[in-house]
Write a protein that holds these residues in place. Structure first.
Motif, PDB file in Angstrom:
ATOM      1  N   ILE A   1      -3.732 -10.109   1.257  1.00  0.00           N
ATOM      2  CA  ILE A   1      -4.285  -9.985   2.608  1.00  0.00           C
ATOM      3  C   ILE A   1      -4.982  -8.642   2.780  1.00  0.00           C
ATOM      4  O   ILE A   1      -6.016  -8.550   3.450  1.00  0.00           O
ATOM      5  CB  ILE A   1      -3.163 -10.167   3.653  1.00  0.00           C
ATOM      6  CG1 ILE A   1      -2.628 -11.599   3.580  1.00  0.00           C
ATOM      7  CG2 ILE A   1      -3.659  -9.837   5.059  1.00  0.00           C
ATOM      8  CD1 ILE A   1      -1.411 -11.846   4.451  1.00  0.00           C
ATOM      9  N   ARG A   2      -4.418  -7.605   2.192  1.00  0.00           N
ATOM     10  CA  ARG A   2      -5.022  -6.277   2.268  1.00  0.00           C
ATOM     11  C   ARG A   2      -6.055  -6.122   1.162  1.00  0.00           C
ATOM     12  O   ARG A   2      -5.753  -6.333  -0.013  1.00  0.00           O
ATOM     13  CB  ARG A   2      -3.960  -5.191   2.173  1.00  0.00           C
ATOM     14  CG  ARG A   2      -2.952  -5.242   3.318  1.00  0.00           C
ATOM     15  CD  ARG A   2      -2.126  -3.991   3.402  1.00  0.00           C
ATOM     16  NE  ARG A   2      -1.182  -4.062   4.509  1.00  0.00           N
ATOM     17  CZ  ARG A   2      -0.459  -3.029   4.954  1.00  0.00           C
ATOM     18  NH1 ARG A   2      -0.574  -1.858   4.366  1.00  0.00           N
ATOM     19  NH2 ARG A   2       0.368  -3.179   5.972  1.00  0.00           N
ATOM     20  N   GLN A   3      -7.245  -5.724   1.546  1.00  0.00           N
ATOM     21  CA  GLN A   3      -8.329  -5.584   0.571  1.00  0.00           C
ATOM     22  C   GLN A   3      -8.231  -4.237  -0.139  1.00  0.00           C
ATOM     23  O   GLN A   3      -7.560  -3.316   0.303  1.00  0.00           O
ATOM     24  CB  GLN A   3      -9.678  -5.724   1.278  1.00  0.00           C
ATOM     25  CG  GLN A   3      -9.919  -7.109   1.860  1.00  0.00           C
ATOM     26  CD  GLN A   3     -11.292  -7.209   2.503  1.00  0.00           C
ATOM     27  OE1 GLN A   3     -11.575  -6.562   3.494  1.00  0.00           O
ATOM     28  NE2 GLN A   3     -12.147  -8.034   1.921  1.00  0.00           N
ATOM     29  N   GLY A   4      -8.942  -4.165  -1.260  1.00  0.00           N
ATOM     30  CA  GLY A   4      -8.908  -2.936  -2.037  1.00  0.00           C
ATOM     31  C   GLY A   4      -7.558  -2.698  -2.677  1.00  0.00           C
ATOM     32  O   GLY A   4      -7.055  -1.575  -2.705  1.00  0.00           O
ATOM     33  N   ALA A   5      -6.945  -3.755  -3.192  1.00  0.00           N
ATOM     34  CA  ALA A   5      -5.605  -3.663  -3.763  1.00  0.00           C
ATOM     35  C   ALA A   5      -5.599  -4.113  -5.217  1.00  0.00           C
ATOM     36  O   ALA A   5      -6.528  -4.761  -5.702  1.00  0.00           O
ATOM     37  CB  ALA A   5      -4.628  -4.504  -2.949  1.00  0.00           C
ATOM     38  N   HIS A   6      -4.518  -3.768  -5.901  1.00  0.00           N
ATOM     39  CA  HIS A   6      -4.291  -4.172  -7.287  1.00  0.00           C
ATOM     40  C   HIS A   6      -2.957  -4.918  -7.324  1.00  0.00           C
ATOM     41  O   HIS A   6      -2.045  -4.595  -6.556  1.00  0.00           O
ATOM     42  CB  HIS A   6      -4.242  -2.925  -8.180  1.00  0.00           C
ATOM     43  CG  HIS A   6      -4.126  -3.213  -9.639  1.00  0.00           C
ATOM     44  ND1 HIS A   6      -2.913  -3.539 -10.239  1.00  0.00           N
ATOM     45  CD2 HIS A   6      -5.060  -3.227 -10.618  1.00  0.00           C
ATOM     46  CE1 HIS A   6      -3.121  -3.732 -11.532  1.00  0.00           C
ATOM     47  NE2 HIS A   6      -4.403  -3.558 -11.795  1.00  0.00           N
ATOM     48  N   PRO A   7      -2.789  -5.912  -8.211  1.00  0.00           N
ATOM     49  CA  PRO A   7      -1.527  -6.660  -8.267  1.00  0.00           C
ATOM     50  C   PRO A   7      -0.289  -5.796  -8.492  1.00  0.00           C
ATOM     51  O   PRO A   7       0.822  -6.201  -8.139  1.00  0.00           O
ATOM     52  CB  PRO A   7      -1.750  -7.622  -9.433  1.00  0.00           C
ATOM     53  CG  PRO A   7      -3.228  -7.797  -9.513  1.00  0.00           C
ATOM     54  CD  PRO A   7      -3.810  -6.477  -9.122  1.00  0.00           C
ATOM     55  N   ASP A   8      -0.456  -4.620  -9.076  1.00  0.00           N
ATOM     56  CA  ASP A   8       0.689  -3.752  -9.363  1.00  0.00           C
ATOM     57  C   ASP A   8       1.011  -2.788  -8.222  1.00  0.00           C
ATOM     58  O   ASP A   8       1.960  -1.999  -8.341  1.00  0.00           O
ATOM     59  CB  ASP A   8       0.436  -2.923 -10.632  1.00  0.00           C
ATOM     60  CG  ASP A   8       0.385  -3.771 -11.889  1.00  0.00           C
ATOM     61  OD1 ASP A   8       0.889  -4.914 -11.859  1.00  0.00           O
ATOM     62  OD2 ASP A   8      -0.168  -3.295 -12.900  1.00  0.00           O
ATOM     63  N   ASP A   9       0.262  -2.828  -7.141  1.00  0.00           N
ATOM     64  CA  ASP A   9       0.425  -1.806  -6.100  1.00  0.00           C
ATOM     65  C   ASP A   9       1.837  -1.744  -5.532  1.00  0.00           C
ATOM     66  O   ASP A   9       2.398  -0.661  -5.359  1.00  0.00           O
ATOM     67  CB  ASP A   9      -0.580  -2.027  -4.964  1.00  0.00           C
ATOM     68  CG  ASP A   9      -1.950  -1.444  -5.278  1.00  0.00           C
ATOM     69  OD1 ASP A   9      -2.105  -0.811  -6.336  1.00  0.00           O
ATOM     70  OD2 ASP A   9      -2.874  -1.625  -4.455  1.00  0.00           O
ATOM     71  N   VAL A  10       2.427  -2.877  -5.218  1.00  0.00           N
ATOM     72  CA  VAL A  10       3.774  -2.859  -4.614  1.00  0.00           C
ATOM     73  C   VAL A  10       4.777  -2.233  -5.578  1.00  0.00           C
ATOM     74  O   VAL A  10       5.564  -1.354  -5.200  1.00  0.00           O
ATOM     75  CB  VAL A  10       4.219  -4.271  -4.209  1.00  0.00           C
ATOM     76  CG1 VAL A  10       5.683  -4.260  -3.765  1.00  0.00           C
ATOM     77  CG2 VAL A  10       3.340  -4.799  -3.081  1.00  0.00           C
ATOM     78  N   ALA A  11       4.758  -2.662  -6.827  1.00  0.00           N
ATOM     79  CA  ALA A  11       5.693  -2.115  -7.813  1.00  0.00           C
ATOM     80  C   ALA A  11       5.500  -0.609  -7.975  1.00  0.00           C
ATOM     81  O   ALA A  11       6.476   0.150  -8.075  1.00  0.00           O
ATOM     82  CB  ALA A  11       5.515  -2.823  -9.154  1.00  0.00           C
ATOM     83  N   LEU A  12       4.255  -0.163  -7.982  1.00  0.00           N
ATOM     84  CA  LEU A  12       3.979   1.264  -8.142  1.00  0.00           C
ATOM     85  C   LEU A  12       4.455   2.059  -6.928  1.00  0.00           C
ATOM     86  O   LEU A  12       4.930   3.189  -7.058  1.00  0.00           O
ATOM     87  CB  LEU A  12       2.491   1.492  -8.370  1.00  0.00           C
ATOM     88  CG  LEU A  12       1.936   0.961  -9.700  1.00  0.00           C
ATOM     89  CD1 LEU A  12       0.414   1.085  -9.744  1.00  0.00           C
ATOM     90  CD2 LEU A  12       2.559   1.718 -10.872  1.00  0.00           C
ATOM     91  N   CYS A  13       4.349   1.464  -5.746  1.00  0.00           N
ATOM     92  CA  CYS A  13       4.808   2.140  -4.530  1.00  0.00           C
ATOM     93  C   CYS A  13       6.324   2.253  -4.472  1.00  0.00           C
ATOM     94  O   CYS A  13       6.857   3.097  -3.743  1.00  0.00           O
ATOM     95  CB  CYS A  13       4.303   1.403  -3.293  1.00  0.00           C
ATOM     96  SG  CYS A  13       2.519   1.555  -3.005  1.00  0.00           S
TER      97      CYS A  13
END
Length: 233
Positions: free
Chosen positions: A186-198
């Protein structure tokens, strides 16, 4: 240390010590920028200010929320940023919540910014500072972002108690609205790993301090006392 947890709009007065938290994704991105060699990050008021600074300093790296846009070099995604070489570079960052929160407390005597990736270093620095009270600015969702509140509460407890199990706090962040929106695209400008990295606890050994420099609010990494609190993930 007495901890207060406030949204940006709830800041009725300037605190002496402030920790501005934006887990998904402004200050995770900032930590990754320093991890990739950036020298400093300028926290900008608006996209127009970012582009104006970029025009005066073409070698600076312009970063924004959302999808790629003309004039900007990259977006607010740790998954995308981690592949960049930012050695010695200055990054100019404007995001929806994180940078707004930092600018809202720019008059504080100490302004720390971060998320889970710098949690341990931040807690150790707060403990070393020996402050009686700190205001934790929960930037997302008008102060109600579960991932930011969980991170703020974890760091406050780790500051006061040392050994703290992060598991329930990380679980809350993983189940947050922001995490769901990132996973679902839903959020643009994202990567599939973003949540894990955060949600990578203590990925970096430094804290991050923001302070005025030449009329700009500038974020820099700061060495923290060596680990020794026995905190467990």
């Amino acid at each position: 240390m007495e901890a207060r947890f406030l949204g940006i709009a709830e800041l009725a007065e300037t605190p002496s010590v402030a920790f501005v938290v934006d887990v998904m994704r402004a200050f995770t991105v900032a930590a990754w920028a320093f991890g990739r060699g950036a020298e400093k990050i300028v926290l900008a008021e608006s996209p127009a200010d970012v582009l104006a600074l970029k025009a005066r300093h073409p070698d600076w790296v312009a970063l924004k929320d959302g999808p790629p846009a003309p004039g900007f070099d990259t977006v607010n995604s740790p998954g995308l940023l981690r592949s960049l070489d930012l050695g010695g570079r200055t990054v100019v960052q404007k995001t929806t919540a994180g940078t707004v929160g930092a600018l809202a407390v720019k008059e504080a005597s100490l302004v720390l910014c971060g998320g889970f990736v710098v949690a341990g270093a931040t807690a150790r620095l707060l403990r070393q500072h020996g402050c009686d009270a700190a205001t934790f600015v929960v930037t997302g969702e008008e102060g109600r972002a579960e991932e930011d509140l969980a991170c703020a509460q974890y760091i406050a407890r780790r500051t006061n108690e040392g050994k703290t199990d992060a598991t329930p706090f990380l679980r809350r962040a993983a189940g947050s609205r922001a995490a769901a929106e990132l996973r679902e695209g839903i959020r643009q400008g994202a990567h599939p790993d973003d949540v894990a990295l955060c949600l990578e606890l203590d990925r970096f050994p430094f804290a991050m301090i923001a302070a005025p420099e030449d009329s700009l609010m500038v974020l820099r990494p700061c060495a923290a006392p060596a680990p020794g609190d026995g905190a467990s993930p």
